[in-house]
Design a protein around this motif. Structure first.
Motif, PDB file in Angstrom:
ATOM      1  N   ASP A 110      46.543  45.634  33.900  1.00 29.33           N
ATOM      2  CA  ASP A 110      45.191  45.255  34.315  1.00 29.33           C
ATOM      3  C   ASP A 110      44.898  43.800  33.987  1.00 29.33           C
ATOM      4  O   ASP A 110      44.227  43.093  34.757  1.00 29.33           O
ATOM      5  CB  ASP A 110      44.162  46.163  33.647  1.00 29.33           C
ATOM      6  N   GLN A 147      42.645  46.562  39.676  1.00 25.06           N
ATOM      7  CA  GLN A 147      42.809  47.218  38.387  1.00 25.06           C
ATOM      8  C   GLN A 147      43.334  48.632  38.604  1.00 25.06           C
ATOM      9  O   GLN A 147      43.294  49.173  39.718  1.00 25.06           O
ATOM     10  CB  GLN A 147      41.493  47.270  37.618  1.00 25.06           C
ATOM     11  N   MET A 182      40.099  48.125  43.768  1.00 31.60           N
ATOM     12  CA  MET A 182      39.472  46.823  43.615  1.00 31.60           C
ATOM     13  C   MET A 182      38.153  47.024  42.870  1.00 31.60           C
ATOM     14  O   MET A 182      37.276  47.750  43.338  1.00 31.60           O
ATOM     15  CB  MET A 182      39.223  46.165  44.978  1.00 31.60           C
ATOM     16  N   ARG A 183      38.038  46.426  41.706  1.00 35.45           N
ATOM     17  CA  ARG A 183      36.825  46.575  40.894  1.00 35.45           C
ATOM     18  C   ARG A 183      35.609  46.110  41.694  1.00 35.45           C
ATOM     19  O   ARG A 183      35.626  45.052  42.320  1.00 35.45           O
ATOM     20  CB  ARG A 183      36.955  45.739  39.619  1.00 35.45           C
ATOM     21  N   LYS A 203      44.067  41.132  36.948  1.00 35.59           N
ATOM     22  CA  LYS A 203      42.786  40.436  36.912  1.00 35.59           C
ATOM     23  C   LYS A 203      42.978  38.937  37.085  1.00 35.59           C
ATOM     24  O   LYS A 203      42.217  38.262  37.788  1.00 35.59           O
ATOM     25  CB  LYS A 203      42.064  40.719  35.596  1.00 35.59           C
ATOM     26  N   GLU A 204      44.018  38.428  36.483  1.00 33.63           N
ATOM     27  CA  GLU A 204      44.288  36.991  36.564  1.00 33.63           C
ATOM     28  C   GLU A 204      44.857  36.568  37.907  1.00 33.63           C
ATOM     29  O   GLU A 204      44.539  35.485  38.412  1.00 33.63           O
ATOM     30  CB  GLU A 204      45.271  36.595  35.460  1.00 33.63           C
ATOM     31  N   ASN A 205      45.660  37.431  38.520  1.00 35.73           N
ATOM     32  CA  ASN A 205      46.432  36.996  39.691  1.00 35.73           C
ATOM     33  C   ASN A 205      46.006  37.598  41.026  1.00 35.73           C
ATOM     34  O   ASN A 205      46.352  37.061  42.073  1.00 35.73           O
ATOM     35  CB  ASN A 205      47.908  37.327  39.469  1.00 35.73           C
ATOM     36  N   ILE A 206      45.274  38.733  41.015  1.00 41.87           N
ATOM     37  CA  ILE A 206      44.865  39.342  42.282  1.00 41.87           C
ATOM     38  C   ILE A 206      43.351  39.573  42.258  1.00 41.87           C
ATOM     39  O   ILE A 206      42.863  40.691  42.058  1.00 41.87           O
ATOM     40  CB  ILE A 206      45.622  40.660  42.552  1.00 41.87           C
ATOM     41  N   PRO A 207      42.572  38.507  42.450  1.00 42.12           N
ATOM     42  CA  PRO A 207      41.110  38.645  42.465  1.00 42.12           C
ATOM     43  C   PRO A 207      40.617  39.124  43.823  1.00 42.12           C
ATOM     44  O   PRO A 207      41.357  39.122  44.813  1.00 42.12           O
ATOM     45  CB  PRO A 207      40.644  37.219  42.193  1.00 42.12           C
ATOM     46  N   GLY A 208      39.360  39.555  43.858  1.00 42.37           N
ATOM     47  CA  GLY A 208      38.721  39.924  45.111  1.00 42.37           C
ATOM     48  C   GLY A 208      37.956  38.744  45.702  1.00 42.37           C
ATOM     49  O   GLY A 208      38.170  37.582  45.327  1.00 42.37           O
ATOM     50  N   GLN A 219      35.167  40.854  41.122  1.00 41.39           N
ATOM     51  CA  GLN A 219      36.132  41.741  41.754  1.00 41.39           C
ATOM     52  C   GLN A 219      37.563  41.325  41.392  1.00 41.39           C
ATOM     53  O   GLN A 219      37.899  40.145  41.424  1.00 41.39           O
ATOM     54  CB  GLN A 219      35.981  41.727  43.283  1.00 41.39           C
ATOM     55  N   TRP A 220      38.371  42.304  41.058  1.00 38.73           N
ATOM     56  CA  TRP A 220      39.806  42.092  40.869  1.00 38.73           C
ATOM     57  C   TRP A 220      40.499  43.441  40.894  1.00 38.73           C
ATOM     58  O   TRP A 220      39.884  44.483  40.732  1.00 38.73           O
ATOM     59  CB  TRP A 220      40.106  41.360  39.562  1.00 38.73           C
TER      60      TRP A 220
END
Length: 346
Positions: free
Chosen positions: A239, A256, A287-288, A243-248, A253-254
């Motif tokens: 996670d 998780q 996607m959060r 969070k660092e590499n695949i944001p929304g 948003q990212w």
């Protein structure tokens, strides 16, 4: 020709088989026969089940179905592991012999105890044949129940190995080149996974589609000297990386791991794959604060030489379609991951 033998195999029923459909071509310079076999046939995830008629017409039918009709773990909807085509042993002939995945279930009174046999590339290539035999129906029932997971693993691994062979012939070279630069490793991913993003010891590639969207990520983390196979710790670190590499699209948003009452919706087990102990994890991602989600599979291994934990993951977004074969193709990609000589980056 002295010393030349025709190769044949005995079908699980004890009946002499039709042979291998091999063309033995004599190589004049060596005097040795050259074995040529053709390509295997069958739909993706198709399985030919060859079973003795008395076995199938007994209560063993239910036991066999629990193996071949089981659901794929870690998907968002129910999908069977295999597309099953069933025939009785007496009808097995060369029309079926080139199927890529075959499971034979038989009672053989001459056996002393139950057994599992595995053959590869017998009559076609790539191909796997798994034979499960026992001296009595009672022994067969007990053996199938006790070895359900092992039999499923053999058949699923065979499916993945076939896709690995396809990837060796046809893959996205750009991703291979970039992973060499980022992590000093190599991988084979489907040609359509052309979009890429680099991060710190991280590489993502994907198709960027609205349906049947396939993605692969590979990253490394420091190894603290422990096994590296703690499932919950692995998901916490996952996670953090996502969070660092695949944001929304928005700051909140990212990507998780999907959770229920705080617990990640995953299952994991330690397996030996291609001679390496790895943690294999299957679960759901989301996607959060967003509507996206789907299944993922990841393989965690420890590189003790470089003191790194290496994680390779495949995930899919395809809400309106089946996902079994999409995920299996990504699993094949993960298993092509290998370290370059000396682990050096290019």
């Amino acid at each position: 020709m002295p010393g030349h033998k025709f190769i044949h195999r005995l079908l699980p029923s004890g009946r002499l088989g039709w042979g291998l459909l091999l063309f033995l071509v004599c190589a004049c310079d060596t005097g040795k026969p050259k074995i040529i076999i053709g390509e295997s046939k069958g739909l993706p995830s198709e399985l030919l089940l060859v079973v003795d008629k008395p076995v199938w017409e007994s209560d063993l039918q239910d036991t066999i179905k629990t193996i071949v009709e089981a659901q794929v773990p870690g998907l968002t909807q129910s999908e069977q592991m295999f597309r099953v085509t069933r025939i009785f042993s007496q009808y097995y002939d060369r029309m079926f012999g080139t199927m890529h995945s075959q499971l034979f279930v038989t009672v053989d009174p001459k056996l002393r105890k139950p057994m599992t046999g595995v053959s590869r590339n017998v009559t076609a290539k790539p191909q796997i044949e798994v034979t499960v035999s026992a001296p009595t129906q009672d022994a067969l029932r007990a053996y199938l129940s006790a070895n359900r997971q092992r039999i499923q693993d053999l058949l699923c691994d065979g499916q993945i190995e076939m896709r690995m062979a396809n990837l060796q012939r046809k893959h996205c070279k750009r991703v291979s080149d970039q992973l060499k630069q980022v992590l000093g490793m190599d991988i084979r991913v489907p040609e359509d996974l052309k979009a890429t993003k680099k991060g710190r010891d991280f590489l993502w590639c994907g198709t960027n589609r609205n349906q049947k969207d396939q993605n692969v990520v590979v990253y490394s983390l420091p190894w603290d000297g422990n096994t590296g196979f703690d499932l919950w710790r692995a998901m916490e670190r996952r996670d953090s990386v996502m969070k660092e590499n695949i944001p929304g699209d928005r700051p909140d948003q990212w990507m998780q791991t999907a959770r229920e009452e705080g617990e990640p919706l995953v299952s994991g087990r330690v397996r030996n794959i291609q001679g390496r102990d790895v943690l294999e994890v299957r679960g759901l991602w989301e996607m959060r604060n967003g509507a996206l989600g789907g299944p993922f599979v990841c393989v965690v291994q420890v590189d003790t030489t470089r003191r790194k934990v290496i994680v390779a993951e495949g995930f899919v977004y395809s809400p309106s379609t089946e996902k079994r074969d999409l995920m299996r193709e990504l699993e094949a990609s993960l298993r092509t991951l290998k370290q370059l000589a000396h682990g050096t980056k290019k």
